[in-house]
Design an enzyme around this catalytic site. Structure first.
Site, PDB file in Angstrom:
ATOM      1  N   CYS A 140       0.851  -1.172   0.000  1.00  0.00           N
ATOM      2  CA  CYS A 140       0.000   0.000   0.000  1.00  0.00           C
ATOM      3  C   CYS A 140       0.897   1.235   0.000  1.00  0.00           C
ATOM      4  CB  CYS A 140      -0.834   0.021   1.255  1.00  0.00           C
ATOM      5  SG  CYS A 140       0.227   0.272   2.670  1.00  0.00           S
TER       6      CYS A 140
ATOM      7  N   LYS B 276       3.212  -2.927  -7.104  1.00  0.00           N
ATOM      8  CA  LYS B 276       4.519  -2.806  -7.750  1.00  0.00           C
ATOM      9  C   LYS B 276       5.618  -3.403  -6.881  1.00  0.00           C
ATOM     10  CE  LYS B 276       7.389  -1.462 -10.919  1.00  0.00           C
ATOM     11  NZ  LYS B 276       7.409  -2.317 -12.117  1.00  0.00           N
TER      12      LYS B 276
HETATM   13  N1  GLU Z   1      -1.957  -5.326   7.099  1.00  0.00           N
HETATM   14  C1  GLU Z   1      -2.638  -4.083   6.929  1.00  0.00           C
HETATM   15  C2  GLU Z   1      -4.087  -4.257   6.500  1.00  0.00           C
HETATM   16  O1  GLU Z   1      -4.488  -5.303   6.031  1.00  0.00           O
HETATM   17  C3  GLU Z   1      -1.912  -3.137   5.989  1.00  0.00           C
HETATM   18  C4  GLU Z   1      -1.933  -3.642   4.581  1.00  0.00           C
HETATM   19  C5  GLU Z   1      -1.222  -2.706   3.626  1.00  0.00           C
HETATM   20  O2  GLU Z   1       0.043  -2.749   3.604  1.00  0.00           O
HETATM   21  O3  GLU Z   1      -1.936  -1.973   2.923  1.00  0.00           O
HETATM   22  O4  GLU Z   1      -4.827  -3.327   6.639  1.00  0.00           O
END
Ligand code: GLU
Length: 610
Positions: free
Chosen positions: A2, A605
């Site tokens: 993300c 990416k």
């Molecule tokens: N583990 C977190 C979630 O599922 C963050 C995931 C991410 O890196 O967007 O919200």
């Protein structure tokens, strides 16, 4: 996976955070959110499932554009723990509403921590590991956020970059990382923390890369970085933004995908600049010179996906050009398989993006045993860059599209150069070196002509975009090429395809071929071409349509249903020109099927968590 974007400065934070999130839209994500604080300490929180534009619309309905916020933290989520819902969307908030957090990564032991917190008095509104983390931070809070983050870090297992705001001290923003990337950007009128080296460069001319177990504290326009390893301030080098970072623009192409494929001729010239003397037909790179001096008995290559296929081609080059024993491991498996360290082996790492978690962890595993490490990487300033004994850049400029193309080509070019350089120290004849370097010199123009003459490919696309299953076949060097071609078709069009060494078809895949199961055969080589033709006959006997990707003057072209011809080059270089029509095929089929080519579903990416 993300994206994190935090801002503190003189500009209005909310539009900047939204613009920042938008600029990373080429990545796949599923929801977005932000929290901002203004000078009277009002807190504004909003989240949305779906695109950043949904979040933007929601925000525009709620606040006047004249309302300004000096700082805030924002996030696009790629769900790992819990479905794509508003509750699971970041930022997450502590039980007492004092702390907000955005998190990139995974907390592996979150269930145990959650149980512990529930037994105290905490309740949970989401399924995420991230909510557990902010409540753990709340539980550990001792009045000093730096100490608190260090205490919390000791209790968690996983890979993360996080940014936290304490609403009681709203002028401060804290960031901490382990494994996942985190960059501080320094602009004249503000500071930005982000989890990506691309695109933010347009806001700030300078940056600092954080290392694992460092905590950054931003206080309005000032920052300090602490190392939790020795619990002291650390003075970090400020790096200048490389101009190459800024080329994240589509030019006149409909998609980044196409633009990046069309950059290949320039990238090839870039990769060779300063490393090859074309008039003398010699390799001039000092790094390669030193590498060749070391006399390694074997090269072991550790890579993931597209890079893994580039490496398969390279194993072939190392054996046939440099006479060096070589093998390739897929990094996520290498990480947990038995590792037998050897001092006369060179361990080489590469990934298409700059922060691939499985490759990065593999580097650590090898370095712990004091073995020799080398990396081939595109992005200056990457985590892996700072870990290995020696390195070489691919100089492929920013690669925005999730699926890698020009970077694969740049990697191949670097790998070919390494093979030639190692070969020169062994038995590679001067005449053979000359031929290879000559062919490499001609390659950019050859690919340019290929890109300008795509008419014949259009027939193949019209005919074959109607199928749902494909085999991609090739032998020797072209086996890795077939694997890469198959990967791209799956990645972009979501159609089913598989790749095999052509001969292997007999062992089982032949059971599937038939009129509805076309085969693409890579045959642009004189290497056992007659055997390939026999294999094609076996496929034709089962009535499967066959597309040949062969040299203009290859024999037996009438055996194929369709032919994509390539200009003849040195056989060792045929993977380069063979990949170009395969990638264009994947792009156009995906376009015909109305797929979002720049953002393949569910993919990111950089894979920054295991
Ligand atoms: N583990 C977190 C979630 O599922 C963050 C995931 C991410 O890196 O967007 O919200």
């Amino acid at each position: 996976m993300c994206w994190i974007f935090a801002y503190s400065g003189k500009q209005n934070a909310i539009p900047l955070l939204l613009e920042g999130l938008q600029s990373l839209e080429y990545r796949w994500y599923d929801s977005a959110g932000l929290v901002a604080i203004n000078s009277t300490d009002d807190i504004f929180l909003e989240k949305a499932v779906g695109k950043v534009s949904v979040l933007t619309r929601k925000i525009e309905e709620e606040i006047e554009s004249t309302q300004t916020y000096a700082r805030g933290i924002a996030h696009t989520r790629w769900a790992t723990h819990g479905e794509v819902t508003l509750e699971n969307t970041h930022p997450h908030v502590s039980q007492n509403s004092q702390f907000y957090l955005v998190h990139n990564g995974i907390i592996e032991n979150y269930l145990g921590i959650k149980e512990y917190l529930i037994k105290k008095w905490y309740s949970f509104y989401s399924d995420t590991d991230s909510e557990v983390l902010i409540k753990l931070i709340e539980d550990c809070f001792n009045g000093n956020m730096l100490e608190t983050l260090e205490i919390a870090a000791k209790k968690i297992v996983g890979a993360y970059s996080i940014v936290v705001i304490d609403t009681q001290k709203p002028q401060e923003i804290y960031g901490m990382k382990l494994g996942s990337p985190m960059i501080l950007w320094i602009a004249e009128d503000g500071l930005i923390i982000s989890s990506d080296i691309n695109t933010v460069s347009k806001y700030a001319p300078e940056f600092v890369s954080l290392d694992d177990r460092e905590i950054i504290k931003i206080d309005t326009l000032n920052y300090k970085i602490f190392s939790t390893s020795d619990w002291d301030y650390v003075k970090k080098d400020i790096e200048k933004v490389d101009e190459d970072f800024c080329i994240a623009d589509k030019w006149d192409f409909e998609t980044f995908t196409e633009k990046e494929i069309h950059e290949i001729p320039e990238i090839l010239k870039n990769v060779c600049t300063g490393r090859i003397n074309f008039s003398e037909k010699t390799i001039t790179s000092e790094t390669l010179e030193q590498l060749s001096e070391s006399n390694y008995a074997k090269v072991e290559i550790i890579a993931s996906w597209s890079s893994y296929f580039a490496w398969q081609v390279w194993v072939n080059w190392l054996q046939s050009i440099a006479w060096i024993d070589a093998c390739v491991h897929v990094s996520s498996e290498f990480l947990y398989n038995t590792f037998i360290p050897k001092n006369d082996v060179l361990y080489i790492f590469m990934s298409q993006s700059w922060e691939t978690a499985d490759v990065r962890e593999s580097v650590k595993r090898v370095q712990e045993k004091w073995c020799h490490t080398f990396w081939v990487v595109n992005t200056v300033g990457s985590t892996i860059a700072r870990m290995c004994d020696a390195w070489m850049y691919t100089h492929a400029w920013v690669e925005v599209w999730v699926a890698s193309t020009k970077n694969v080509i740049a990697q191949l070019a670097v790998l070919l150069m390494i093979s030639i350089s190692l070969g020169i120290k062994k038995d590679l004849q001067r005449s053979e070196t000359k031929e290879l370097i000559e062919a490499l010199e001609k390659l950019p123009a050859l690919i340019q002509r290929q890109l300008e003459n795509q008419e014949k490919l259009k027939d193949v696309i019209d005919k074959y975009s109607q199928f749902s299953n494909f085999f991609f076949l090739g032998r020797g060097l072209l086996n890795g090429t077939a694997q890469e071609a198959s990967l791209k078709l799956k990645e972009l069009s979501y159609l089913h395809s598989e790749a095999y060494a052509t001969w292997e078809l007999k062992h089982w895949p032949l059971a599937l071929v038939g009129p509805d199961f076309p085969c693409f055969v890579f045959g642009a080589t004189s290497y056992i071409y007659e055997k390939t033709i026999s294999n094609v006959k076996e496929i034709k006997a089962r009535k499967s349509p066959v597309v040949g990707i062969v040299y203009e003057n290859s024999k037996h072209q009438d055996i194929y249903d369709h032919v994509i011809t390539l200009e003849e080059t040195h056989d060792q270089l045929s993977p380069f020109s063979s990949l170009v029509p395969a990638w264009l095929f994947a792009v156009w089929v995906a376009k015909k099927l109305w797929k979002d080519i720049d953002k393949p579903q569910n993919l990111a990416k950089s894979v920054t968590v295991e």
